[in-house]
Design an enzyme around this catalytic site. Structure first.
Site, short mmCIF file in Angstrom:
data_model
loop_
_atom_site.label_atom_id
_atom_site.label_comp_id
_atom_site.label_asym_id
_atom_site.label_seq_id
_atom_site.Cartn_x
_atom_site.Cartn_y
_atom_site.Cartn_z
N SER A 1 0.83 -1.22 0.00
CA SER A 1 0.00 0.00 0.00
C SER A 1 0.86 1.26 0.00
O SER A 1 0.55 2.24 -0.67
CB SER A 1 -0.87 0.04 1.26
OG SER A 1 -1.85 -0.95 1.20
N GLY B 1 -5.93 -3.71 -7.68
CA GLY B 1 -7.07 -2.84 -7.39
C GLY B 1 -6.62 -1.49 -6.88
O GLY B 1 -7.23 -0.45 -7.18
N ASP C 1 -7.18 -7.34 4.98
CA ASP C 1 -6.28 -8.22 4.23
C ASP C 1 -5.76 -9.37 5.08
O ASP C 1 -5.21 -10.34 4.55
CB ASP C 1 -5.10 -7.42 3.67
CG ASP C 1 -5.54 -6.49 2.55
OD1 ASP C 1 -6.62 -6.73 1.97
OD2 ASP C 1 -4.81 -5.53 2.25
N LYS D 1 -12.72 -8.97 -3.22
CA LYS D 1 -11.27 -8.86 -3.37
C LYS D 1 -10.81 -9.61 -4.63
O LYS D 1 -11.63 -9.89 -5.49
CB LYS D 1 -10.58 -9.41 -2.11
CG LYS D 1 -10.90 -8.60 -0.85
CD LYS D 1 -10.36 -7.19 -0.97
CE LYS D 1 -10.71 -6.33 0.22
NZ LYS D 1 -10.32 -4.93 0.02
N ARG E 1 -3.22 -13.96 -1.37
CA ARG E 1 -3.45 -14.18 0.07
C ARG E 1 -4.06 -15.57 0.33
O ARG E 1 -3.86 -16.14 1.40
CB ARG E 1 -4.28 -13.05 0.65
CG ARG E 1 -3.56 -11.71 0.55
CD ARG E 1 -4.01 -10.64 1.50
NE ARG E 1 -3.60 -9.34 0.99
CZ ARG E 1 -2.39 -8.80 1.15
NH1 ARG E 1 -1.45 -9.43 1.83
NH2 ARG E 1 -2.10 -7.61 0.64
C1 S3P Z 1 -5.77 -1.07 0.17
C2 S3P Z 1 -6.98 -1.07 0.76
C3 S3P Z 1 -7.78 -2.28 1.00
C4 S3P Z 1 -6.94 -3.53 0.88
C5 S3P Z 1 -6.05 -3.51 -0.31
C6 S3P Z 1 -5.10 -2.32 -0.25
C7 S3P Z 1 -5.05 0.21 -0.02
O1 S3P Z 1 -8.83 -2.33 0.05
O2 S3P Z 1 -7.77 -4.67 0.83
O3 S3P Z 1 -5.28 -4.69 -0.37
O4 S3P Z 1 -3.83 0.19 -0.26
O5 S3P Z 1 -5.72 1.24 0.09
P1 S3P Z 1 -10.23 -1.59 0.35
O6 S3P Z 1 -9.91 -0.20 0.65
O7 S3P Z 1 -11.03 -1.70 -0.90
O8 S3P Z 1 -10.81 -2.36 1.50
#
Ligand code: S3P
Length: 431
Positions: free
Chosen positions: A22, A93, A313, A340, A388
């Site tokens: 992140s 994502g 996560d 996810k 994961r």
């Molecule tokens: C993330 C936020 C989370 C997480 C993803 C990374 C981020 O998703 O599951 O792996 O870096 O902002 P969500 O914000 O959609 O829950």
């Protein structure tokens, strides 16, 4: 590629968790948004953060990468170029949802694409607010990637109560808000990871049990260098592995312990895990510690749904821990897991079932009947190409009765390219 995982009698040694995914994404995007040069140290070599770098290059950002050091010449808010080809976000994502806030805010003409899994994940959550802000963005069937983004007449600031507790959505809206003359205020009732507001030094104020975060064109993007901490979400696999093995002592040096990300540490402690946290320090704006985990007897838990965004996560590996906690553990309020890289609630229920755990799958959670002396059956565990799932199944398999197989095991490279080597290191030093 299937990976064989043997039962492990003992887990011990020291590993350095991979650079945080992140924070890697964000450091690169924020360095590009600044109008100066930045150096990022300990940038992740995993596939997802590398997708972010490739997309930024397509947008005209000059990037030099040497090992884990990345030098970025910032182009400023108005310096992004229309890319010649589609921005390929791969499996990521976070790349798609955060970068869309920047390119849609800047009015860059582009198409954002992703792999099969990402193309099946809803983007409606970002398309709706971006449109409200005056951005021009559309998706396949109005919901999915490819996303088509066009120039527009300016970003309108807005007050936006988050309909979903999601750091990706929060960040997307705040990043688009950086292009608006009037402020955008994101109202967050249930707190999610705060790396965006922390690293961009956005103005925040408490609001009930949550907070309000503000962004606008007036906000100066901080000129800074970054040092990415070890990924807490990756370390969580070892926190659980160490807790469930009778013979375990694992040191995890340089692990990020941002309080908006570390709920599973406290949840496992409440379940009886034995941890130590030392050498507390800062890597730039992010807190880091060395962690130590050893064998423990776990108790079951009913998870507080308010904690879900803080451990979203880590829920798959927490479910593995629950299999070894004597009694019934319950997770509710976790429907987001179904959106996810794969439907992680169904996939985990399938994995745990194959291992012989009694589970009850619900629409927004799972009930797990754990046993202290649980011996997972050896199996071929499906992963649905989800990193994961692969790592959670591998940790489970190290406690198995015999050799198991993890399908599509190379998908761990999405977030943790050295996962299999680290597992080997901990098992070898134990031999
Ligand atoms: C993330 C936020 C989370 C997480 C993803 C990374 C981020 O998703 O599951 O792996 O870096 O902002 P969500 O914000 O959609 O829950």
């Amino acid at each position: 590629m299937n990976k064989a995982v043997d039962p492990v009698a003992k887990l011990s040694g020291e590993i350095v968790p991979p650079p945080d995914k992140s924070i890697s994404h964000r450091s690169a995007m924020f360095a590009a948004l600044s109008s100066e040069n930045s150096i990022i140290q300990n940038y992740s070599s995993a596939a997802d953060p590398q997708s972010t770098l490739e997309c930024l290059k397509q947008l005209g950002v000059e990037i030099h990468q040497e090992g884990s050091t990345v030098k970025i010449s910032g182009v400023g808010r108005d310096g992004f170029q229309d890319p010649e080809k589609s921005l390929d976000c791969g499996n990521s994502g976070t790349t798609m949802r955060l970068l869309s806030g920047i390119v849609a805010g800047a009015g860059v003409e582009c198409t954002m694409i992703g792999d099969e899994s990402l193309s099946a994940r809803t983007m409606k959550r970002i398309i709706d607010p971006l449109r409200k802000m005056g951005c021009k963005i559309d998706g396949k069937e109005g919901i999915y990637a490819p996303l088509e983004i066009h120039s527009h007449g300016g970003v309108k600031g807005m007050r936006y109560p988050l309909p979903i507790a999601s750091a990706q959505l929060k960040s997307c809206v705040l990043l688009a808000g950086l292009f608006g003359d009037e402020p955008t205020e994101v109202v967050e009732d249930v707190l999610s990871r705060d790396h965006t507001e922390r690293l961009l030094q956005l103005e925040t104020e408490p609001y009930g049990s949550g907070k309000i975060i503000q962004s606008s064109r007036d906000h100066i993007i901080p000129q800074q260098n970054y040092r990415v901490p070890g990924d807490f979400s990756a370390a969580a696999f070892w926190l659980v592995a160490g807790s469930i093995h009778e013979n375990a002592e694992i040191h995890l040096s340089g692990t990020g312990v941002n309080p908006s990300r570390d709920a599973v540490y406290h949840i496992l402690e409440e379940m009886g895990a034995s941890f130590k946290k030392t050498n507390n320090r800062l890597a730039g704006k992010e807190p880091v510690s060395d962690l130590f985990v050893e064998s423990s007897d776990l108790k079951p838990i009913h998870l507080d749904p308010a904690l879900i965004p803080n451990c979203i996560d880590e829920l798959p590996i927490l479910m593995v821990a629950m299999c070894f906690a004597d009694g019934k553990s319950v997770i509710t309020g976790a429907e987001e897991l179904r959106h996810k890289e794969t439907d992680r609630l169904s996939a985990m229920a399938e994995i745990l079932n194959l291992a012989g755990t009694e589970v009850e799958l619900q629409q927004d959670g799972i009930i797990i009947q754990g046993r202290r002396d649980f011996k997972p059956s050896a199996a071929t565990f499906p992963t649905y190409h989800d990193h994961r799932m692969a790592m959670a199944a591998a940790v489970l398999a190290t406690k198995g009765t015999d050799t198991s197989a993890i399908t599509h095991a190379d998908c761990t490279a999405i977030s943790y390219p050295k996962f299999w080597t680290d597992l080997q290191t901990l098992s070898d030093s134990a031999a």
